[in-house]
Write a protein that holds these residues in place. Structure first.
Motif, short mmCIF file in Angstrom:
data_model
loop_
_atom_site.label_atom_id
_atom_site.label_comp_id
_atom_site.label_asym_id
_atom_site.label_seq_id
_atom_site.Cartn_x
_atom_site.Cartn_y
_atom_site.Cartn_z
N GLY A 137 3.86 32.32 48.14
CA GLY A 137 2.79 32.20 48.63
C GLY A 137 3.46 32.67 50.07
N GLU A 138 2.96 31.47 50.95
CA GLU A 138 2.98 31.39 52.83
C GLU A 138 4.63 32.23 52.68
OE1 GLU A 138 1.96 30.60 57.39
OE2 GLU A 138 0.31 29.46 55.36
N ILE A 139 5.17 32.42 53.53
CA ILE A 139 6.72 32.41 53.81
C ILE A 139 7.73 31.80 54.59
CG2 ILE A 139 8.42 34.16 55.16
CD1 ILE A 139 7.12 36.62 54.32
N ASN A 140 8.32 30.77 54.08
CA ASN A 140 8.59 29.44 54.76
C ASN A 140 7.71 28.61 54.98
OD1 ASN A 140 11.30 31.45 55.08
ND2 ASN A 140 10.59 32.27 56.75
N ALA A 141 7.19 28.09 54.04
CA ALA A 141 5.98 27.99 54.28
C ALA A 141 5.72 26.56 53.15
CB ALA A 141 4.26 27.56 54.81
N LEU A 142 5.11 25.69 53.31
CA LEU A 142 5.26 24.54 51.84
C LEU A 142 3.61 25.05 51.63
CD1 LEU A 142 7.52 21.66 51.73
CD2 LEU A 142 7.80 24.17 50.67
N THR A 143 3.04 24.67 50.59
CA THR A 143 1.49 24.90 49.92
C THR A 143 1.44 22.86 49.80
OG1 THR A 143 2.17 24.43 47.36
CG2 THR A 143 1.29 26.99 48.77
N PRO A 144 0.17 22.67 50.26
CA PRO A 144 0.34 21.23 49.70
C PRO A 144 0.88 20.82 48.24
CG PRO A 144 -1.75 22.07 51.35
CD PRO A 144 -0.64 23.19 50.35
N ALA A 145 0.58 21.81 47.19
CA ALA A 145 1.04 20.83 45.95
C ALA A 145 2.55 21.51 46.52
CB ALA A 145 0.66 22.12 45.35
N GLU A 146 3.26 22.14 46.80
CA GLU A 146 4.29 21.74 47.07
C GLU A 146 5.40 19.90 47.43
OE1 GLU A 146 5.93 26.63 47.27
OE2 GLU A 146 5.39 25.60 48.69
N GLU A 147 4.66 20.22 48.88
CA GLU A 147 4.89 19.04 49.89
C GLU A 147 4.35 17.64 48.58
OE1 GLU A 147 2.06 18.77 52.78
OE2 GLU A 147 4.07 20.33 53.88
N ALA A 148 3.23 17.22 47.71
CA ALA A 148 3.07 16.74 46.95
C ALA A 148 4.05 16.52 45.86
CB ALA A 148 1.52 16.81 46.19
N GLN A 149 4.65 18.19 45.08
CA GLN A 149 5.85 17.38 44.28
C GLN A 149 7.14 17.53 45.22
OE1 GLN A 149 5.47 21.41 42.89
NE2 GLN A 149 3.68 21.05 41.66
N GLY A 150 7.31 17.27 46.26
CA GLY A 150 8.63 16.83 46.84
C GLY A 150 9.58 17.37 47.86
N TRP A 151 8.51 18.73 47.62
CA TRP A 151 9.31 20.27 47.88
C TRP A 151 9.77 19.96 49.43
CZ3 TRP A 151 12.38 23.13 45.63
CH2 TRP A 151 11.92 24.12 44.30
N GLN A 152 11.04 20.24 49.56
CA GLN A 152 10.96 20.08 51.59
C GLN A 152 11.35 22.23 51.78
OE1 GLN A 152 13.74 17.05 52.52
NE2 GLN A 152 13.20 15.51 51.18
N LEU A 153 11.39 22.55 53.00
CA LEU A 153 12.09 23.56 53.68
C LEU A 153 13.26 23.30 53.89
CD1 LEU A 153 9.03 25.25 55.59
CD2 LEU A 153 9.66 25.76 53.42
N LEU A 154 14.66 24.31 53.72
CA LEU A 154 15.93 24.23 54.07
C LEU A 154 16.02 25.05 55.57
CD1 LEU A 154 18.76 23.96 50.87
CD2 LEU A 154 18.21 22.79 53.27
N PHE A 155 15.24 25.89 55.15
CA PHE A 155 14.52 26.80 56.81
C PHE A 155 13.67 27.54 56.76
CE2 PHE A 155 14.46 31.70 57.56
CZ PHE A 155 15.34 31.49 58.42
N ASP A 156 13.71 26.44 58.22
CA ASP A 156 12.13 26.52 58.69
C ASP A 156 11.43 28.04 59.33
OD1 ASP A 156 13.55 27.52 61.40
OD2 ASP A 156 13.17 25.53 61.98
N GLY A 157 12.13 29.69 59.37
CA GLY A 157 11.50 30.52 59.41
C GLY A 157 12.01 30.90 61.05
N ASN A 158 12.48 29.44 61.75
CA ASN A 158 12.14 30.09 63.09
C ASN A 158 13.71 30.07 63.63
OD1 ASN A 158 9.67 30.90 63.61
ND2 ASN A 158 9.53 28.28 63.13
N THR A 159 14.39 28.82 63.08
CA THR A 159 15.74 28.25 63.75
C THR A 159 16.96 27.80 62.60
OG1 THR A 159 15.05 25.74 63.47
CG2 THR A 159 14.77 27.04 65.50
N THR A 160 18.20 27.69 62.61
CA THR A 160 18.86 27.22 61.82
C THR A 160 19.34 25.77 62.12
OG1 THR A 160 20.66 27.83 63.53
CG2 THR A 160 20.29 29.79 62.44
N LYS A 161 19.00 24.85 62.28
CA LYS A 161 18.29 23.73 61.95
C LYS A 161 18.70 22.82 61.14
CE LYS A 161 15.34 19.52 63.44
NZ LYS A 161 14.04 18.97 63.87
#
Length: 239
Positions: free
Chosen positions: A24-48
């Motif tokens: 899928g899209e790099i460093n992003a969540l699909t709607p299906a992943e969000e519904a399954q409870g996935w969260q990004l550990l790395f936002d693709g832009n920062t070390t937040k």
């Protein structure tokens, strides 16, 4: 087809390849992943969400380059060392993509305790080994890429992707039971609470580290070692 039309299609394909991969899209969540409870550990832009291990307020040698999390080994006036999540995790599934130079050596530690008496991540956290395709330790059953470092898994070794291509890794942990996957292959499966693991531990290189793998909850830590390492598409969900 005109030359102009062909170049237009080629440009579109190039843009798509830079923004998407097979997952899928790099460093992003699909709607299906969000519904399954996935969260990004790395936002693709920062070390937040991350900090230098044992130095939460320091500026890190880890940085973002073109949507990739990596470490600048030559950086000065920054804190070198491993990079830890701000949060701790217990029962979860972690997915990430990574690549390494052919002789590269790095890892991801789990269940790491960030305490004054444990200044080094591997003193408490088992390591998911990350090696380049030509690294000699891939021939050692206790050190091969995708396995728990130091533990000789009875499972078959996973096939690594060619140099310069991204590998896909999964770490699952539930109530102390851990599974490591590399490119779709189950490489290690252990129960940190089992007598089998404890017996192995008592004879291992970690036998004099009483807190090693003692907790099934802790930080996820990326290793800065002697070579570059590259991460993207890091995501986690609580089980």
């Amino acid at each position: 087809m005109s030359r102009a039309s062909w170049f237009g299609i080629a440009a579109t394909l190039t843009l798509s390849a830079s923004s998407f991969n097979v997952f899928g899209e790099i460093n992003a969540l699909t709607p299906a992943e969000e519904a399954q409870g996935w969260q990004l550990l790395f936002d693709g832009n920062t070390t937040k969400g991350w900090h230098p291990f044992q130095h939460p307020d320091a500026k890190s040698a880890w940085e973002v380059q073109d949507g990739v999390l990596t470490v600048n080994l030559k950086a000065s006036d920054v804190q070198h060392g491993d990079l830890a999540t701000d949060k701790v995790f217990e029962n979860y599934e972690l997915q990430f993509e990574w690549k390494s130079p052919v002789e590269g050596n790095s890892g991801v530690f789990i269940n790491v305790q960030e305490t004054p008496e444990h200044q080094i991540a591997w003193q408490t956290g088992p390591e998911y080994q990350l090696l380049g395709t030509a690294h000699k330790d891939n021939d050692d059953p206790a050190k091969r890429s995708g396995d728990i470092f130091g533990y000789t898994s009875p499972l078959a070794a996973a096939k690594m992707h060619s140099d310069g291509q991204w590998n896909h890794s999964v770490i699952k942990q539930n109530n102390g039971k851990v599974e490591f996957y590399l490119n779709g292959t189950l490489t290690s499966s252990v129960d940190f609470k089992s007598n089998e693991w404890k017996n192995w531990l008592s004879q291992s290189r970690f036998k004099d580290l009483p807190q090693f793998s003692a907790s099934s909850k802790g930080h996820i830590v990326l290793q800065e070692w002697t070579s570059p390492i590259y991460f993207r598409n890091m995501k986690v969900r609580v089980l």
